[in-house]
Write a protein that holds these residues in place. Sequence first.
Motif, PDB file in Angstrom:
ATOM      1  N   GLN A   3       0.846  -1.182   0.000  1.00 39.10           N
ATOM      2  CA  GLN A   3       0.000   0.000   0.000  1.00 39.10           C
ATOM      3  C   GLN A   3       0.883   1.234   0.000  1.00 39.10           C
ATOM      4  O   GLN A   3       1.891   1.298   0.712  1.00 39.10           O
ATOM      5  N   GLU A   4       0.494   2.215  -0.798  1.00 41.03           N
ATOM      6  CA  GLU A   4       1.280   3.446  -0.907  1.00 41.03           C
ATOM      7  C   GLU A   4       0.514   4.602  -0.270  1.00 41.03           C
ATOM      8  O   GLU A   4      -0.689   4.772  -0.482  1.00 41.03           O
ATOM      9  N   ILE A  21      -3.733   1.716   7.233  1.00 42.09           N
ATOM     10  CA  ILE A  21      -3.323   0.673   6.305  1.00 42.09           C
ATOM     11  C   ILE A  21      -3.885  -0.646   6.811  1.00 42.09           C
ATOM     12  O   ILE A  21      -4.025  -0.846   8.021  1.00 42.09           O
ATOM     13  N   GLU A  22      -4.195  -1.523   5.884  1.00 42.84           N
ATOM     14  CA  GLU A  22      -4.762  -2.819   6.245  1.00 42.84           C
ATOM     15  C   GLU A  22      -3.690  -3.903   6.120  1.00 42.84           C
ATOM     16  O   GLU A  22      -3.067  -4.053   5.061  1.00 42.84           O
ATOM     17  N   THR A  90      -6.306  -3.121  11.151  1.00 45.66           N
ATOM     18  CA  THR A  90      -6.065  -1.762  10.675  1.00 45.66           C
ATOM     19  C   THR A  90      -4.968  -1.108  11.502  1.00 45.66           C
ATOM     20  O   THR A  90      -5.135  -0.884  12.706  1.00 45.66           O
ATOM     21  N   TRP A  91      -3.870  -0.842  10.867  1.00 45.55           N
ATOM     22  CA  TRP A  91      -2.768  -0.106  11.478  1.00 45.55           C
ATOM     23  C   TRP A  91      -2.890   1.365  11.096  1.00 45.55           C
ATOM     24  O   TRP A  91      -3.588   1.719  10.156  1.00 45.55           O
ATOM     25  N   THR A 116       5.793   3.492   1.136  1.00 39.89           N
ATOM     26  CA  THR A 116       5.301   2.241   0.582  1.00 39.89           C
ATOM     27  C   THR A 116       5.361   1.172   1.658  1.00 39.89           C
ATOM     28  O   THR A 116       6.439   0.834   2.155  1.00 39.89           O
ATOM     29  N   MET A 117       4.187   0.666   2.055  1.00 37.24           N
ATOM     30  CA  MET A 117       4.080  -0.334   3.111  1.00 37.24           C
ATOM     31  C   MET A 117       3.933  -1.709   2.474  1.00 37.24           C
ATOM     32  O   MET A 117       3.135  -1.890   1.558  1.00 37.24           O
TER      33      MET A 117
END
Length: 501
Positions: A3-4, A21-22, A90-91, A116-117
Motif C-alpha cells: 500500500q502506498e 493501512i490494512e 487496521t494499522w 510504501t508499506m
Amino acid sequence: MRQELKFTISREAENLHREPIEVPCDTERLYIKVDLPDEFRYMSFIILEDPEGHIRLQKQLAWGDQDLCVGKGPKDTTIGGVPGRIQPGTWQVCLGIFTEYLHQRLGDQRGCITMTMSDGEGPVSDPMGGLAWVEDTLEISPKKYRWDKVYGTKKQWYKGDFHTHTRLSDGKEPLENAMKKAEDMGMDFYVPTEHNLMHTGWCDTSLCILPGIEVTTDKGHMNLFGITKLPERILDIVAHNGEEIVDSYMEETIREARENHWITSINHPFLTIWKWRYDQTDLDDIDCLEIINDPTYTDAKDANEKAVRFLDALWQDGHRIYGVGGSDSHNLIEERYEGADLPSIPGDPATWVCCGELTPDNLMAAVKAGHMCVTRFCRMTPVIHGAGRTFLPGDELPEDVDRVTIQALIEGLSERPQVSLVRNGASQELEIRELEVRELEGGKWEVLADAELEKGQWQWLRLDVRSREREFLGYMNPVFKGAANSRYRTFGEIKKTMEEP
C-alpha cells in the motif's frame, strides 16, 4: 500486501496526520520504504500504531536511508521500533511535523513524502541490533533493561555525556558509530536524548546506557533522564506545538517525570532560538540545568556563560539544582560548525559522576544528589574534607562543619589553569577567590582551598576552572550548608534578577 501513502509537507499541513493501512494476515515483518526529497529531511517523523493502538515505531526522517521495518526481533527492527507480532487488522501510519526544522528551512515550499508499506523483503536501515528494552509497548521492561546491571565495580568518578543524538532523531551517527566515538573518548556512560522520541533498545556495548528523551517544543527543550516509557503527552505536544495548550502539556510532562522519579534537566536555557521560555516553570520541579551545551556551536559561548551565572543565581536564592554538561552532538566525527576550531563530539563537555558501582540506578541517584563535575579537555577530581569527614559535590554539610578544605586534582592540561573558589557571601553577593595552582608531573595540577563557614546561614561554595584566556575548563557542583528561605519560585523570576536595568 502493498500500500502506498502520500503525505504533504507545508506550513499549512497538520502537525500530526494519520492514514490507515490494512494488514490482511499475520506476517513476519512490516516494511516501510520512505521516499522524500533531500530538502525535506529533518522536517518530519513517522509514528506507526498497531490495531490495538500501541506505538510500534517512532523515528525522525532525517539522516541516512529510510528503509524502515518492524519485525519479530531487534535485528530486523529499526531503532525506535517495538519488535513482536505483526498482527492483522487496521494499522495507523502517522506523519508528525518537526516544526522547528519546518520554520527554519521550508519557507513557502511544499513537498510530498511517499511511504510504501509491504510485508516483503528489503534492507533495514539502522536496525536496533543487540537488545530490545521493551515488550509490546513503549514501556521499558525491567526484565529486559536491568537497572541494577553493573558496568563499573568500584567507587570512582565515571565519565559520560547527558545530551546526545543518533539517527533515531536528527543525529548523523548510527548506534554502533556513536558507541565507538564514546569509547574513544573514554566514556563510561551515555544518555541518548532524541527529539520527542525514545530508544526501545540498544546495540551491544560496554557502556552504561541510560534511557532519556529530549522533550522538544518551540518554547524550549528539556531532557528527561532515566525514563521508563514514552511521556504521555509527547504526541499532543507534537500535534499542537506553537499553540498555548502546549504550556499545559509541558507542565503535565514535568509532573509525570516527578511522579515516576525521572530526572528533569533544562537544556541550553539561553541559546538563541532554543532558549527556555517557560518562565512559569516551578524551580522545585527541576533537578538539573545544562550549563555547558555543545561548546563548539555558534553563539554557544555566551549562552553557556549566562547559564553558569544563572545557576549561581539559583544557588544564591537557595535552590538546589545541579549543573550538567551535554555535547548535544549531531555531527560526524570530523564535522565542524562554521567558524569552529574543533569538531562537535560526544564527551565535550564531559560530565563526571561519582558513585559506587556504576549501575543505571546508582547513576540516577548520584545525579539527583549532585555528585558531579563538568569539564572540557581535562579531568577534575575534588576531595572535600570537614570535621574529620569526607564529602562530595552536592552534599549538605552537617551543622558541626565550620570549616572545609577542598583539594582538587586537575589532569590533562598542558598549561596552568586558573582556579577560583566561588561562594555566596554574607551580603548574598558572590565571593570569588583566586586559588594557587601547584604543578605536578605529567600535565597534572593541584589546588587547595580552605573556607570558613558561618553558623545558621545558608552557604554554598564550588570550584571554577578556566584557561588563561578565561575559557571554561571545569565546574564542581557546590557543597552547601544550612537552609534558605527562597524569595523566588519560578524560572522567570530568577531570570528577571539577571536582566540589565
